[in-house]
Write a protein that holds these residues in place. Structure first.
Motif, PDB file in Angstrom:
ATOM      1  N   ASP A 152      57.116   2.784  -3.696  1.00 38.50           N
ATOM      2  CA  ASP A 152      58.512   2.323  -3.590  1.00 38.50           C
ATOM      3  C   ASP A 152      59.381   3.409  -2.980  1.00 38.50           C
ATOM      4  O   ASP A 152      60.191   3.158  -2.068  1.00 38.50           O
ATOM      5  CB  ASP A 152      59.080   1.984  -4.975  1.00 38.50           C
ATOM      6  CG  ASP A 152      58.432   0.781  -5.614  1.00 38.50           C
ATOM      7  OD1 ASP A 152      57.631   0.084  -4.954  1.00 38.50           O
ATOM      8  OD2 ASP A 152      58.733   0.522  -6.797  1.00 38.50           O
ATOM      9  N   SER A 170      60.333  -2.281  -7.024  1.00 36.31           N
ATOM     10  CA  SER A 170      59.747  -3.357  -6.222  1.00 36.31           C
ATOM     11  C   SER A 170      59.180  -4.408  -7.162  1.00 36.31           C
ATOM     12  O   SER A 170      59.032  -4.171  -8.368  1.00 36.31           O
ATOM     13  CB  SER A 170      58.624  -2.809  -5.335  1.00 36.31           C
ATOM     14  OG  SER A 170      57.534  -2.375  -6.146  1.00 36.31           O
ATOM     15  N   GLU A 171      58.833  -5.562  -6.623  1.00 36.77           N
ATOM     16  CA  GLU A 171      58.274  -6.621  -7.459  1.00 36.77           C
ATOM     17  C   GLU A 171      56.992  -6.158  -8.146  1.00 36.77           C
ATOM     18  O   GLU A 171      56.750  -6.466  -9.315  1.00 36.77           O
ATOM     19  CB  GLU A 171      58.002  -7.880  -6.623  1.00 36.77           C
ATOM     20  CG  GLU A 171      59.249  -8.553  -6.080  1.00 36.77           C
ATOM     21  CD  GLU A 171      60.196  -9.025  -7.170  1.00 36.77           C
ATOM     22  OE1 GLU A 171      59.709  -9.446  -8.254  1.00 36.77           O
ATOM     23  OE2 GLU A 171      61.422  -8.976  -6.963  1.00 36.77           O
TER      24      GLU A 171
END
Length: 224
Positions: A61, A159-160
């Motif tokens: 990330d 982030s996801e």
């Protein structure tokens, strides 16, 4: 295995510090941006508990944000300002990545678990907890950012993939009866030379740096 995790922790902290150093704070550079030692201890005490896969994902990330010219630490502070400085936040919101309603709901569930852990910690160790952030968002003010609000801002930057891994980790810890707040504080006080949180509590020493993370008052001005 441990060596790899240690290396990942060092890389994550280095990448975070690089971005933290560049945060444009309202009122000029914040004093915490010149205190790497405290920043290092606060971040490492958290990451020592993370699983290797979580560290790898968050490092990615940070690296991807760097490539895009985006500062995740600035984003974190901007998100916190939704509670601490709503008018200023309204000017920044349009530039922040949008999170789905589903993700926000999951995030609030994660936060509830962690706030409960911190409440439990504060009840058992009131002297040590008194040096940390306020726990609840309703305690926020212009120059005070609570643990709950800080956590909400931090989760919003993941982030996801990192968010999913983090959520699963928290859920697994809760199911196992762990208290991550206590475990993080244990790692923190050890790096300050105490044998345990219990030993720190007995000493009755008040030092903000022992329990604070980054700064209670940093606020970004929207520049990345």
């Amino acid at each position: 295995m441990q060596r790899k995790q240690d290396e990942l922790i060092e890389r994550v902290i280095a990448a975070e510090w690089q971005q933290f150093d560049r945060v444009k704070n309202e009122g000029g550079r914040a004093s915490c941006q010149d205190d790497f030692e405290t920043f290092y201890i606060m971040r490492k005490s958290q990451y020592l508990l993370w699983e290797e896969e979580m560290l790898e994902s968050f490092l990615q990330d940070l690296q991807e944000a760097e490539k895009r010219g985006w500062n995740l630490i600035t984003e974190k502070y901007a998100r916190m300002m939704k509670s601490t400085a709503p008018k200023e936040y309204a000017l920044l919101e349009k530039d922040l990545p949008v999170r789905s309603k589903e993700r926000e709901a999951i995030s609030e569930n994660i936060i509830r678990i962690q706030v409960a852990w911190m409440e439990e910690f504060a009840k058992k160790f009131p002297k040590t907890a008194s040096n940390a952030r306020s726990i609840h968002t309703y305690e926020d003010g212009e120059y005070n950012t609570s643990y709950e609000t800080y956590l909400r801002g931090e989760l919003g930057t993941y982030s996801e993939e990192t968010f999913l891994l983090y959520g699963r980790w928290i859920a697994k810890a809760a199911a196992a009866g762990r208290n991550i707040a206590y475990e993080i504080m244990t790692e923190t006080v050890k790096m300050y030379g105490y044998e345990s949180v219990e030993a720190k509590e007995e000493k009755e020493i008040t030092t903000d740096a022992v329990c604070d993370t980054e700064s209670k008052t940093c606020r970004c001005n929207g520049r990345k």
